[in-house]
Enzyme design. Structure first.
Site, mmCIF file in Angstrom:
data_model
loop_
_atom_site.group_PDB
_atom_site.id
_atom_site.type_symbol
_atom_site.label_atom_id
_atom_site.label_comp_id
_atom_site.label_asym_id
_atom_site.label_seq_id
_atom_site.Cartn_x
_atom_site.Cartn_y
_atom_site.Cartn_z
ATOM 1 N N GLU B 265 12.642 85.186 21.862
ATOM 2 C CA GLU B 265 12.404 83.821 20.283
ATOM 3 C C GLU B 265 11.707 82.405 20.818
ATOM 4 O O GLU B 265 11.478 82.193 20.611
ATOM 5 C CB GLU B 265 14.064 82.719 20.295
ATOM 6 N N ARG B 267 7.079 83.398 22.574
ATOM 7 C CA ARG B 267 5.640 84.398 22.845
ATOM 8 C C ARG B 267 5.391 84.781 23.974
ATOM 9 O O ARG B 267 5.717 84.427 24.587
ATOM 10 C CB ARG B 267 4.615 82.884 22.009
ATOM 11 N N GLY B 282 13.956 80.331 23.336
ATOM 12 C CA GLY B 282 13.569 79.625 22.092
ATOM 13 C C GLY B 282 12.675 78.656 22.343
ATOM 14 O O GLY B 282 12.684 78.176 23.111
#
Lengths: 395, 395, 395
Positions: B265, B267, B282
């Site tokens: 969720e 990078r 996230g």
């Protein structure tokens, strides 16, 4: 007797000398999308080319042609939205005649628009009703969809500076639509047809529901600009050449953007501007005037790095670094050592630098490295390792 | 007299014995997209199947068929990009004949490619110019679009390990295009046709502008892999089966990815790799070598949790936890209690553990829980609650 | 003799009086997408209209028509999925006859569905196999794709409250597919056809790979709701009118959403709910029950601001503020001054407020401003500047 470029110039002078005439700020001819249920509702205006504080000769020809075609041309209003007609086109073609042979490539784009309209194949299904001739005479609050788009084009093509235009009223002017690619659809039309569309397997793939289209539906970016996902840039944003927008947490709202080559992996809220050579790290957030700032639009200087998941609610100078995860709001109290004060004074001789400063005190201060001391939790500022170009005028 | 599999093997041996022959690292036949204005510009190469350190018999047949078709076959170069011709296809069909009946499903994919090309309907509009036969003989810097794609396929199909290939020159080799779905379009073509396309209502819906395509335009993921939004995974990324990529703030760049079932969720920057069973929360950010790390590509171990909005700029071991919002950069000073030092030494007997460590000191240290003490602001490390499997060889 | 609305009511009463009959919780008629390789596999069910604890007359007619058409109607099971047939349609048309003339616009949607099905043009390519008649009699674990979709519709249309339905088994019931717009495709079909599709230039543009479709593929939002990117809202989410979902780091999972006008620029994990007037800032993360919470689904109150990149793992009351970058997990220790305790007690007279509280202690506490003191790193709570409406019943 041949009609020449000299004749054209004379015609323009004659028009411009008339009492009703006024140079517009911007103008262009748009193809409009109308409501599927309510055809009087303009959902979108697509301009192949816009003019902004330029090409007044073409403006004169177009305004004159509108008058000749019987349109009411009132240049005392802030906006003018007229219908396009065969008579208007014929009048324009006549005036532009000496330029038509050379209207190719980057030359005489307005003439190309007229020629193209005059020669659109009948089987295209398009009629004069699908076009509007649009002028803005004063930069006042937005009244029409057509003028709203003209201003957004001026921003997104870089013809008007960010924050320089009056965009009041734009949310009221634009209609909330479902979008299938570049095509806006009235939500009420979807509702009226939902049963048939769904049962017949023809329900459209909706890409978004919004009042604004996407940047890439209207603007071709520079060759060295990259936008890795179209939803990440709203129409009305401005991206200088060399900007890259990554598809993770990035977003650039309208009336916001970059002034040079910038790597964007975070959010640039409406009214925020980022200088050349800067880097908006993954998930970094530059706040807008409505959320967390003190009401002053945030500018980020040149050659500045906003680390991943950092957050900025106040202006940051050139050659600064915000460490990953650091938040600087206008009221954030930031501690500086005596050494940091001295080092920052050296490169910011005209600024007040002290051992405790608020986030908003750093406006225009260059070469600052903002960190959180991981052993004390204190937010601190020191001299960044980035090169700062001193203003030659000050020394 | 029938041509048999034995004959095929003999043919391959004969070819491989010739002085010019050399086994390639990778090869395949690609359909290429050419520039709309400049047809010599290859915008994209789509391989139905690639070979990577395998299928040398097919390689020999293809190379020999290229020679027979009059192509210049120089195996001393790092890359070979040849035209496809009827003569080449005929020669391949002849050689592959005994395998054609059984070339179905997962069997003999290269033979299937040749059969399909030999039987493409004329009305497809495709010609030999739309295909290239491509070989890589040495893993050197990338020279051609076709070889760039072959390497990206090797990574994204999992045939080559992440970080194992030389991708230097890839940004120079690939062209920046507008993409309409899987179709690349030259920006200059859009510019040249903008007026007609916009006025006729045929301006395309641009999904992105980039040098790289998206992973899902070229690769079919495993049955238990989910990618909730195509823009979130760049071509050249590698996703082990069981990986889920969510559509919030996630992004996986090329030459980055997962080695097992991972929830993504956040990078995963280029060059970063995440181990099986881990969870990238996230908005969590794993930095790439160019942004915030000390130049060492970041690896995240197995069974590790990177909390929401955490940020990692250095390698993290197995069974670790980064609390939500915590940032660990290589230089971050982290404090450990004596108890934490003892607990971490117990499961990391071969590592240096002390009461103050830098982020980069934690490389290879397992079972660490990184937190910020909310009462002091201090970044601390302690023993995580996650089970750590001790390396049996060490005990 | 004319068949009248009175006759209809009598028919319904007669059906409902039969021993086999049972009022369903929900029902509807869906168009189904079947597997391209395995046509018995239902990939998606698209309902033009669903009924949820309503329209029992129509339920009776449909169930009776199924029986008349020879379908096995077992109302003792939790779900009933039946085939649609001409006989079933004829029986329904007969029963609904007095309502057909007025079945337009928002009136008698179930009758419209039947009329539309009865008059679908033959050249649509659709047959009775493309439809299912679906009932849920008990809210138990999900068994079929058709019932899964019916429940997701109930949530996304707002007919059932968030968290009110039993969704156990839904991941097992739904199939992981590649999606081209609204169209699901079996991954195995792509694999079986990859070579031909790629070589012929017909490989589809895959938008995602997931078990769930997107919200906008099934639901038309309210006129004042905006979803700036379709991937940002999963089907099964619920968005109250006036909600705006931005395209940066936002995501709303299934069985999560908003209860009023909310600005969403961050993540609302499955099971999380946000109250009216609140703002989920850019990159803010509301954790789900499986990641960082103590297992209690997180509710955010009304008129609360979660700042950019903040993170919430526990319930937050009304009129609260989380500063940008602040993380509040259930176990986070938060320090309050005596003044803050007094000010918060005043507006939360029935709550325990003390000088050190854990994140989870703030459940139901209104008017709290959560900050990190940037000079000490301490996470603190104080009285927010937002207006709190005291519960009149308590005073």
């Amino acid at each position: 007797m041949a009609y020449t470029k000299e004749d054209f110039k004379q015609l323009v002078q004659d028009i411009q000398a008339q009492s009703w005439y006024k140079n517009p700020i911007g103008f262009g001819i748009a193809r409009v999308d109308r409501g599927q249920l309510n055809s009087d509702k303009i959902l979108q205006a697509t301009y192949p080319i816009i003019n902004w504080e330029e090409n007044y000769g073409s403006a004169a020809v177009l305004l004159n042609a509108l008058k000749e075609a019987g349109e009411e041309v009132d240049t005392s209003k802030t906006e003018l939205v007229c219908n396009l007609s065969d008579k208007f086109l014929a009048s324009c073609v006549e005036a532009f005649r000496p330029y038509i042979p050379e209207a190719k490539g980057d030359e005489h784009k307005n003439v190309q628009v007229i020629s193209t309209l005059a020669s659109l194949p009948i089987d295209s299904g398009l009629t004069a009703d699908d076009y509007k001739v649009v002028f803005i005479f004063e930069d006042e609050a937005v009244n029409s969809v057509e003028a709203a788009y003209l201003k957004l084009y001026a921003l997104s093509t870089g013809k008007a500076k960010l924050r320089s235009l009056n965009l009041n009223g734009i949310f009221g002017a634009l209609h909330n639509c479902a979008w299938v690619g570049n095509q806006p659809i009235e939500l009420d039309w979807l509702r009226a047809n939902e049963i048939v569309l769904k049962l017949s397997g023809k329900y459209p793939t909706i890409d978004m529901v919004d009042k604004f289209p996407r940047f890439l539906s209207h603007v071709i970016p520079a060759d060295n600009t990259r936008i890795l996902e179209t939803s990440k840039v709203r129409f009305g944003a401005q991206l200088a050449g060399g900007t890259t927008v990554m598809p993770g947490a990035a977003y650039i709202n309208f009336n916001a953007g970059t002034e040079g080559s910038v790597m964007v992996e975070g959010r640039i809220s409406s009214s925020a501007v980022v200088g050349a050579g800067s880097d908006v790290g993954g998930g970094a957030s530059i706040l807008g005037v409505l959320s967390g700032t003190d009401g002053v639009p945030v500018s980020i200087g040149e050659n500045t790095l906003l680390g991943a998941n950092s957050c900025t609610g106040t202006a940051i100078g050139d050659s600064c670094i915000l460490d990953a995860g650091v938040t600087i709001l206008p009221g954030t109290k930031i501690t500086l050592s005596e050494k940091a004060v001295a080092a920052l004074k050296e490169i910011n001789p005209d600024k007040e630098i002290s051992t405790v400063m608020k986030g908003s005190d750093f406006q225009g201060v260059n070469g600052v490295h903002f960190r959180v001391n991981s052993q004390t939790g204190q937010t601190i500022a020191m001299r960044s390792t980035r090169e700062v170009k001193l203003n030659a005028d000050l020394h």
